[in-house]
Design a protein around this motif. Structure first.
Motif, mmCIF file in Angstrom:
data_model
loop_
_atom_site.group_PDB
_atom_site.id
_atom_site.type_symbol
_atom_site.label_atom_id
_atom_site.label_comp_id
_atom_site.label_asym_id
_atom_site.label_seq_id
_atom_site.Cartn_x
_atom_site.Cartn_y
_atom_site.Cartn_z
ATOM 1 N N ASP A 130 14.382 138.518 88.788
ATOM 2 C CA ASP A 130 13.218 138.880 88.633
ATOM 3 C C ASP A 130 12.403 138.531 90.121
ATOM 4 O O ASP A 130 13.304 138.104 90.907
ATOM 5 N N ALA A 131 11.070 138.174 89.969
ATOM 6 C CA ALA A 131 10.212 137.900 91.159
ATOM 7 C C ALA A 131 10.428 136.451 91.695
ATOM 8 O O ALA A 131 10.435 136.431 92.822
ATOM 9 N N GLU A 132 11.346 135.739 90.902
ATOM 10 C CA GLU A 132 11.435 134.255 91.280
ATOM 11 C C GLU A 132 12.956 133.868 91.377
ATOM 12 O O GLU A 132 13.306 132.835 91.987
ATOM 13 N N ARG A 133 13.831 134.777 90.967
ATOM 14 C CA ARG A 133 15.283 134.669 90.956
ATOM 15 C C ARG A 133 16.179 135.554 91.597
ATOM 16 O O ARG A 133 15.889 136.962 91.274
ATOM 17 N N ALA A 134 16.642 135.285 92.684
ATOM 18 C CA ALA A 134 17.780 136.126 93.072
ATOM 19 C C ALA A 134 18.950 136.210 92.403
ATOM 20 O O ALA A 134 19.181 135.279 91.322
ATOM 21 N N ILE A 135 19.903 137.199 92.394
ATOM 22 C CA ILE A 135 21.057 137.324 91.951
ATOM 23 C C ILE A 135 22.152 136.420 92.343
ATOM 24 O O ILE A 135 22.523 136.498 93.382
ATOM 25 N N PRO A 136 22.443 135.435 91.431
ATOM 26 C CA PRO A 136 23.513 134.568 91.852
ATOM 27 C C PRO A 136 24.782 135.243 92.250
ATOM 28 O O PRO A 136 25.310 136.270 92.002
ATOM 29 N N ALA A 137 25.461 134.546 93.320
ATOM 30 C CA ALA A 137 26.762 135.140 93.949
ATOM 31 C C ALA A 137 27.895 135.422 92.864
ATOM 32 O O ALA A 137 28.699 136.557 93.136
ATOM 33 N N ASP A 138 27.843 134.780 91.812
ATOM 34 C CA ASP A 138 29.150 134.820 90.851
ATOM 35 C C ASP A 138 28.417 135.777 89.551
ATOM 36 O O ASP A 138 29.614 135.697 88.623
ATOM 37 N N THR A 139 27.337 136.313 89.589
ATOM 38 C CA THR A 139 27.070 136.978 88.389
ATOM 39 C C THR A 139 27.851 138.264 88.438
ATOM 40 O O THR A 139 28.179 139.002 89.378
ATOM 41 N N LYS A 140 28.230 138.679 87.193
ATOM 42 C CA LYS A 140 28.940 139.776 86.891
ATOM 43 C C LYS A 140 28.084 140.777 86.253
ATOM 44 O O LYS A 140 27.155 140.442 85.568
ATOM 45 N N SER A 141 28.128 142.103 86.538
ATOM 46 C CA SER A 141 27.393 143.155 86.048
ATOM 47 C C SER A 141 28.107 143.800 84.679
ATOM 48 O O SER A 141 29.224 143.891 84.724
ATOM 49 N N LEU A 142 27.226 144.522 84.184
ATOM 50 C CA LEU A 142 27.795 145.346 83.054
ATOM 51 C C LEU A 142 27.697 146.749 83.086
ATOM 52 O O LEU A 142 26.502 147.274 83.535
ATOM 53 N N THR A 143 28.736 147.534 82.891
ATOM 54 C CA THR A 143 28.768 148.915 83.132
ATOM 55 C C THR A 143 28.537 149.884 81.629
ATOM 56 O O THR A 143 29.381 149.172 80.768
ATOM 57 N N VAL A 144 27.662 150.539 81.650
ATOM 58 C CA VAL A 144 27.445 151.152 80.472
ATOM 59 C C VAL A 144 27.540 152.681 80.718
ATOM 60 O O VAL A 144 26.629 153.028 81.732
ATOM 61 N N GLU A 145 28.399 153.504 80.155
ATOM 62 C CA GLU A 145 28.405 154.916 80.495
ATOM 63 C C GLU A 145 27.591 155.696 79.268
ATOM 64 O O GLU A 145 27.996 155.252 78.180
ATOM 65 N N VAL A 146 26.590 156.405 79.616
ATOM 66 C CA VAL A 146 25.448 157.082 78.650
ATOM 67 C C VAL A 146 25.940 158.506 78.520
ATOM 68 O O VAL A 146 25.860 159.239 79.648
ATOM 69 N N VAL A 147 26.007 159.008 77.185
ATOM 70 C CA VAL A 147 26.197 160.354 77.095
ATOM 71 C C VAL A 147 24.901 160.937 76.127
ATOM 72 O O VAL A 147 24.885 160.582 74.998
#
Length: 391
Positions: free
Chosen positions: A121-138
């Motif tokens: 968000d405007a006040e927080r950068a993404i931490p280096a150890d943050t994992k992302s979630l992949t979603v495949e949309v059909v």
């Protein structure tokens, strides 16, 4: 004067009455990308109002000031030029256009849906150890199918993601074009058959949000809606466990049944899904016997298959995949399905005011005085005229 003040206060309240019944989620979103897009709307609107409001005010002021009954107003019929006025007229709009251009240039790159996130968000950068979630949309007809490839699960008409976790959406469609839209999360992204679009977004607040298709795609379009849940990490883990416990298996056969056009589909859970199913949908070869798009592109890249490639024609036809089952695709063309176009034939009127079908329309009988016009009837020995040119 008091009556005028009361009337102006009434006018100021009227917009609030109209907005009271509206869902203001676009202006109060829960995801950072949607927040930035909201800010862009506000900034652009304010910049434009800097010109619009003074112009409206001055128009009303001049109309009142220089009305015919006001003899005290200055009368200058020979006036034709003012350098200071010209500077204001040209400089103010030019400055606003430059500001809008700068905002547009920056936001076009910063809010590119293909660009990975660089902040939560405007006040927080993404931490280096943050994992992302992949979603495949059909986008199916007319429901949404979501794959979680890293978790091995899939859902229909329900989507969930942890709060403050970047989500990478890969988006495609099974037949006609749709538009994937969760107003609280981010702007709409098109879903097109045989193509993959992307969206990077993050939800910053827990809650249940509305998702839907923002592009008309046929009869069941209005019911093509789903729920998006923003959950804590613990809540998301519990949701995944529920999907695995209550779900069934999504294999090719199950998908082909699900893919058929249907409306108001309930939420469904799949505890497992074929690993290559999304890629098969993307390449339009989930149906047995169909050639995948990437295979056809590889043939084209190597110079084509020559005359022998004519046998691939049927493997690449897609709109008629359900014709034998009595199901017509929303985007199917008339030559592919053999179903006549659903249009009313134009009428002609004779001298007596009687209306007749225009000649040459496929499948339409032209009868006059008990006789059928040649080449237009449906009886034996006659052939309907063709609107479609099938080579």
């Amino acid at each position: 004067m008091q009556k005028l003040m009361k009337f102006s206060r009434l006018l100021s309240v009227l917009p609030l009455l109209f907005l009271a019944g509206c869902n203001m989620v676009v202006m109060a979103p829960a995801g950072d990308i949607a927040v930035q897009q909201r800010d862009l709307i506000v900034i652009s609107t304010v910049l434009m109002l800097l010109i619009i409001v003074p112009v409206i005010f001055l128009t009303l002021l001049f109309a009142w000031r220089y009305r015919r009954s006001n003899t005290a107003a200055a009368y200058a019929p020979e006036w034709h030029h003012s350098t200071r006025l010209e500077i204001v007229i040209w400089a103010a709009p030019l400055a606003i256009i430059i500001a809008l251009g700068a905002v547009t240039w920056i936001s076009t790159h910063k809010l590119d849906p293909y660009r990975p996130l660089d902040r939560l968000d405007a006040e927080r950068a993404i931490p280096a150890d943050t994992k992302s979630l992949t979603v495949e949309v059909v986008a199916l007809d007319w429901k949404w199918l979501f794959f979680y490839p890293e978790l091995g699960i899939a859902t229909v008409n329900e989507l969930a993601a942890p709060v403050d976790m970047p989500v990478n959406f890969k988006i495609t469609a099974s037949s006609v074009m749709n538009s994937f839209y969760i107003p609280a999360l981010a702007g709409q992204i098109y879903a097109m058959p045989g193509m993959e679009t992307k969206l990077h977004a993050v939800i910053n607040r827990e809650g249940e949000y509305e998702g839907f298709s923002a592009n008309y795609s046929g009869a069941g379009f209005s019911h093509m809606r789903f729920k998006f849940h923003g959950l804590t990490r613990e809540g998301f883990d519990a949701w995944v466990a529920k999907v695995k416990q209550q779900g069934t298996m999504l294999n090719r056969d199950a998908y082909l049944k699900l893919e058929k056009p249907s409306e108001k589909e309930p939420v469904r859970y799949y505890a497992g899904a074929d690993a290559d199913l999304y890629d098969a949908i993307l390449n339009m070869c989930a149906t047995p016997g169909k050639m995948c798009m990437n295979e056809m592109m590889h043939i084209d890249m190597t110079g084509g298959g020559g005359k022998e490639s004519a046998e691939n024609r049927e493997k690449l036809q897609y709109d008629n995949r359900h014709v034998g089952e009595g199901v017509v695709e929303p985007g199917a063309t008339v030559p592919a399905t053999g179903v006549p176009a659903q249009v009313e034939p134009p009428k002609s009127t004779d001298g007596n005011g009687m209306q007749h079908d225009m000649p040459g329309m496929p499948g339409m009988d032209m009868q006059h005085d008990g006789h059928s016009m040649p080449g237009t009837g449906n009886g034996a020995g006659s052939a309907p005229a063709q609107l479609n040119n099938n080579n």
